[in-house]
Design a protein around this motif. Structure first.
Motif, mmCIF file in Angstrom:
data_model
loop_
_atom_site.group_PDB
_atom_site.id
_atom_site.type_symbol
_atom_site.label_atom_id
_atom_site.label_comp_id
_atom_site.label_asym_id
_atom_site.label_seq_id
_atom_site.Cartn_x
_atom_site.Cartn_y
_atom_site.Cartn_z
ATOM 1 N N GLY A 181 -20.285 -1.487 -32.774
ATOM 2 C CA GLY A 181 -18.918 -1.910 -32.485
ATOM 3 C C GLY A 181 -17.922 -1.441 -33.534
ATOM 4 O O GLY A 181 -16.836 -0.956 -33.214
ATOM 5 N N GLY A 182 -18.299 -1.566 -34.802
ATOM 6 C CA GLY A 182 -17.395 -1.164 -35.876
ATOM 7 C C GLY A 182 -17.171 0.332 -35.930
ATOM 8 O O GLY A 182 -16.028 0.813 -35.966
ATOM 9 N N ILE A 183 -18.261 1.097 -35.909
ATOM 10 C CA ILE A 183 -18.122 2.557 -36.039
ATOM 11 C C ILE A 183 -17.453 3.165 -34.814
ATOM 12 O O ILE A 183 -16.785 4.194 -34.925
ATOM 13 N N THR A 184 -17.581 2.524 -33.661
ATOM 14 C CA THR A 184 -16.964 3.055 -32.449
ATOM 15 C C THR A 184 -15.450 3.145 -32.584
ATOM 16 O O THR A 184 -14.823 4.051 -32.011
ATOM 17 N N VAL A 185 -14.848 2.241 -33.339
ATOM 18 C CA VAL A 185 -13.395 2.318 -33.553
ATOM 19 C C VAL A 185 -13.047 2.920 -34.913
ATOM 20 O O VAL A 185 -12.014 3.596 -35.051
ATOM 21 N N TYR A 186 -13.895 2.695 -35.919
ATOM 22 C CA TYR A 186 -13.613 3.277 -37.234
ATOM 23 C C TYR A 186 -13.559 4.796 -37.154
ATOM 24 O O TYR A 186 -12.653 5.434 -37.726
ATOM 25 N N SER A 187 -14.507 5.399 -36.453
ATOM 26 C CA SER A 187 -14.585 6.856 -36.406
ATOM 27 C C SER A 187 -13.317 7.498 -35.833
ATOM 28 O O SER A 187 -12.735 8.392 -36.461
ATOM 29 N N PRO A 188 -12.814 7.084 -34.649
ATOM 30 C CA PRO A 188 -11.582 7.703 -34.155
ATOM 31 C C PRO A 188 -10.361 7.374 -34.990
ATOM 32 O O PRO A 188 -9.427 8.183 -35.074
ATOM 33 N N LEU A 189 -10.342 6.193 -35.610
ATOM 34 C CA LEU A 189 -9.224 5.900 -36.512
ATOM 35 C C LEU A 189 -9.226 6.869 -37.690
ATOM 36 O O LEU A 189 -8.210 7.510 -37.988
ATOM 37 N N LYS A 190 -10.358 6.993 -38.361
ATOM 38 C CA LYS A 190 -10.441 7.860 -39.535
ATOM 39 C C LYS A 190 -10.255 9.322 -39.159
ATOM 40 O O LYS A 190 -9.542 10.071 -39.854
ATOM 41 N N ASN A 191 -10.866 9.749 -38.070
ATOM 42 C CA ASN A 191 -10.797 11.158 -37.678
ATOM 43 C C ASN A 191 -9.414 11.580 -37.218
ATOM 44 O O ASN A 191 -9.111 12.780 -37.163
ATOM 45 N N ASN A 192 -8.570 10.614 -36.879
ATOM 46 C CA ASN A 192 -7.220 10.939 -36.397
ATOM 47 C C ASN A 192 -6.131 10.476 -37.355
ATOM 48 O O ASN A 192 -4.994 10.257 -36.958
ATOM 49 N N GLY A 193 -6.508 10.352 -38.632
ATOM 50 C CA GLY A 193 -5.500 10.193 -39.680
ATOM 51 C C GLY A 193 -4.994 8.800 -39.938
ATOM 52 O O GLY A 193 -3.957 8.636 -40.606
#
Length: 374
Positions: A181-193
């Motif tokens: 659950g955490g990485i599913t949203v952390y990854s697109p947040l971090k990858n998109n600045g």
């Protein structure tokens, strides 16, 4: 120097006195609270790159429910779900990575294996979750034989590359749901600045979305907006740290009032009826919309002008690679990220999944294997 078979990290095969057992789905009705406790019939043979984990905690994820009821296609029953696993390493192969030792508190997310070949672009680039030979943590077959079984269980076996140590600062019941659950949203947040200077919207403030608010704030976004249908989550979302809240069913003319106000939207829901065009109205010129929610319905039909006129980038994101999960856990420890967790005993897993489906948790459920805490 000790021989590999004498490694102090490794429990010798003859000393393995535990069985791989767990809550098994045997047909689509299992999603209605009809899982049964059984021994796993086809566990992968232990390899020297593997780690066996005595499970103490496992989060419940929406993917579990889709799989139990064959919502994403036919499930290879019997199946034990659960891919947010935390526990103790009890057997560590002599070729295990990351310095993992017997007794370490470790975790596994939604991926259990990939090819890890140097000529595989995805694996070599640190994008293991996109490898064509990716093996999910449950309901998947290994190329070398055997089936992956998840974390509603006593033990789990996983390639060490996909096992990560859990920082001491994180409670196990909090760390477990971060692993999917955490990485599913952390990854697109971090990858998109996502960070200072960014204004971010999180669509759907449930189990995934509440992590989206927490991690957007932890990453330093200037403004975080929670977006959901009804007003009944407004107070919760603001307590989580959001700066604003939009209730799309209750706030009059919300799309026009907040038009061109966000740089990035991460969408955790999917429905043919969701107001996708209005969500895109919220984005600035050259804004980004990333879809992570993958329920069983399709997305709404949409005219190209909805994203062409402002040069909006639309994309998707799938969990995250092991190195990024470790990065997320480190940030969570440093920033004291505290998810909202409801715990249930592992013995009550059937009740837990029914409550999950009924939308009762605020905002994630972690199963606690009390027998393995002793």
């Amino acid at each position: 120097m000790p021989k590999p078979q004498d490694s102090p990290n490794m429990v010798a095969p003859e000393s393995q006195d535990y069985k791989f057992e767990g809550w098994m789905g045997t047909n689509p009705d299992s999603a209605k609270g009809q899982m049964v406790w059984q021994e796993f019939p086809d566990v992968k043979k232990f390899e020297e790159t593997d780690v066996d984990i005595q499970i103490t905690h496992c989060g419940i994820c929406g993917s579990d429910m889709h799989t139990l009821r064959s919502g994403w296609g036919p499930t290879p029953y019997p199946c034990c779900v659960g891919h947010e696993i935390v526990g103790k390493a009890v057997r560590v192969g002599s070729k295990a990575e990351k310095g993992i030792k017997v007794g370490d508190r470790v975790g596994v997310g939604a991926q259990n294996a990939s090819c890890l070949k140097p000529d595989c672009y995805e694996c070599a680039a640190g994008l293991e979750q996109h490898c064509q030979h990716m093996v999910g943590t449950y309901a998947a077959k290994y190329p070398q034989g055997g089936t992956s079984y998840g974390g509603y269980a006593n033990y789990h076996r996983c390639h060490s590359h996909f096992v990560m140590k859990i920082p001491d600062q994180l409670a196990s019941e909090d760390a477990a749901p971060m692993l999917c659950g955490g990485i599913t949203v952390y990854s697109p947040l971090k990858n998109n600045g996502c960070g200072p200077g960014m204004k971010v919207g999180i669509v759907g403030v449930g189990g995934l979305g509440h992590f989206g608010v927490l991690f957007a704030k932890a990453l330093g976004a200037d403004k975080v907006v929670g977006i959901s249908r009804k007003n009944n989550k407004r107070d919760d979302v603001l307590k989580l740290g959001a700066d604003e809240y939009i209730a799309t069913d209750d706030d009059e003319d919300w799309a026009n009032k907040h038009a061109r106000s966000l740089d990035l939207i991460v969408c955790t829901v999917s429905s043919p009826k969701m107001p996708l065009g209005d969500y895109l109205t919220l984005l600035k010129v050259k804004g980004t919309f990333i879809q992570v929610g993958a329920p069983e319905d399709k997305l709404p039909d949409m005219y190209a002008f909805a994203f062409v006129l402002k040069g909006i980038k639309m994309g998707g994101s799938l969990i995250g690679p092991p190195w990024q999960i470790e990065e997320m856990l480190k940030l969570a420890a440093e920033k004291k990220v505290k998810p909202w967790i409801n715990t249930y005993p592992m013995d009550k897993a059937n009740q837990a999944i029914q409550d999950f489906e009924a939308g009762k948790p605020r905002y994630r459920i972690t199963l606690v294997n009390e027998r393995n805490l002793q």
